[in-house]
Design an enzyme around this catalytic site. Structure first.
Site, short mmCIF file in Angstrom:
data_model
loop_
_atom_site.label_atom_id
_atom_site.label_comp_id
_atom_site.label_asym_id
_atom_site.label_seq_id
_atom_site.Cartn_x
_atom_site.Cartn_y
_atom_site.Cartn_z
N HIS A 259 0.60 -1.24 0.28
CA HIS A 259 0.21 0.00 0.07
C HIS A 259 0.92 1.14 0.05
O HIS A 259 0.80 2.12 0.82
CB HIS A 259 -0.94 -0.16 1.23
N GLU B 242 -0.92 1.27 -5.35
CA GLU B 242 -0.68 0.08 -4.72
C GLU B 242 -0.43 -1.10 -5.49
O GLU B 242 -1.36 -1.22 -6.39
CB GLU B 242 -1.82 -0.05 -3.60
#
Ligand code: TA6
Length: 279
Positions: A155, A255
């Site tokens: 992320h 991400e």
């Protein structure tokens, strides 16, 4: 040079310095929370309100979302983005390969705690290569007798000059799920930002470019079919934990993921590798 450091509250991290770059990696979550190349602005964004507290994910850097991305689809009471980012990992190996390159390897294994959240035996290895590129490799091994399904994301929070100055290339014509409207749409051209964006792009294979006024960041993913693009913009940013009101201006999440339909089923004794190379 590799140094194990400890904050006043006992929060431990690994400090890496070599001739090409510096990085900080928390043992909690195997969380890279700082990466900067010599003579440059940091590549990764870190909130100035980040929590460095046990059981709370650091806001910024590269949280590891595993063994699920987003809300757990069977039990919404389970932690968002899984449990890998809030558990303490074991430092397996740390080595300066040469003056420009440092390798760090961390491991998370199943435990009674993980079993209570997700009833499978597993081993998770996170290999990091720090140089003028940042290579992150997340290897999931199924140690159980039965197959299991995961969704996952590295992320990554990227440090940008200003959200209104940037564009994301490489997702043109890709299908995406808009988490804000629950609609399934297709990307037209570059992704630009003038409002909150929270999208899970599917069937992604090409390199993704983050075009900023002062630099271009390249994100090459392997073993990843999804890419999540997220900026909270004004209202959501004000509601987010550990984010100052104007934080949305200087950050953008791109991400490297396998999410939603791009879930991964891993057979017993098999492994899957998600690799992202940031340059
Ligand atoms: O990846 C985008 C997202 O799912 C957003 O919806 C937002 O919730 C963000 O992750 C941050 O989630 P966190 O649990 O770290 O606050």
């Amino acid at each position: 040079m590799i140094t194990i450091k400890e904050m006043a509250n006992g929060f431990q991290y690994i400090e890496v310095k070599n001739d090409m770059a510096c990085a900080n990696i928390a043992l909690q979550g195997a969380h890279i929370f700082h990466y900067v190349r010599q003579e440059e602005e940091p590549i990764l964004w870190l909130s100035d309100m980040s929590d460095f507290e046990h059981d709370k994910s650091i806001r910024g850097g590269v949280p590891i979302c595993w063994p699920w991305f987003g809300m757990n689809k069977r039990n919404s009471n389970l932690p968002q983005h899984g449990f890998a980012r809030t558990l303490v990992w074991e430092l397996q190996n740390s080595e300066d390969r040469d003056k420009n390159t440092t390798h760090i390897s961390l491991k998370l294994s199943d435990s009674s705690e993980t079993f209570s959240l997700w009833p499978y035996r597993f081993e998770l290895i996170f290999n990091i290569i720090i140089s003028d590129t940042l290579v992150m490799e997340l290897i999931t091994t199924n140690l159980d007798e039965k197959p299991f399904e995961i969704t996952q994301a590295l992320h990554s929070y990227f440090n940008i000059s200003d959200i209104t100055n940037v564009a994301v290339q490489g997702l043109d014509k890709k299908p995406y799920f808009d988490a804000l409207t629950s609609k399934h749409l297709h990307q037209e051209g570059d992704v630009i930002f003038d409002k909150e964006v929270d999208r899970v792009y599917q069937n992604v294979s090409d390199e993704i470019l983050l075009l900023d006024n002062f630099r271009t960041i390249r994100i090459k993913n392997e073993g990843s079919s999804s890419a999540v693009v997220w900026n909270p913009w004004i209202e959501k940013c004000a509601r987010m934990s550990a984010m100052s009101e104007d934080a949305y201006l200087g950050m953008l999440c791109i991400e490297s993921a396998n999410a939603m339909e791009n879930c991964i089923v891993i057979a017993s004794q098999n492994s899957h590798t998600l690799r992202a190379t940031i340059s």
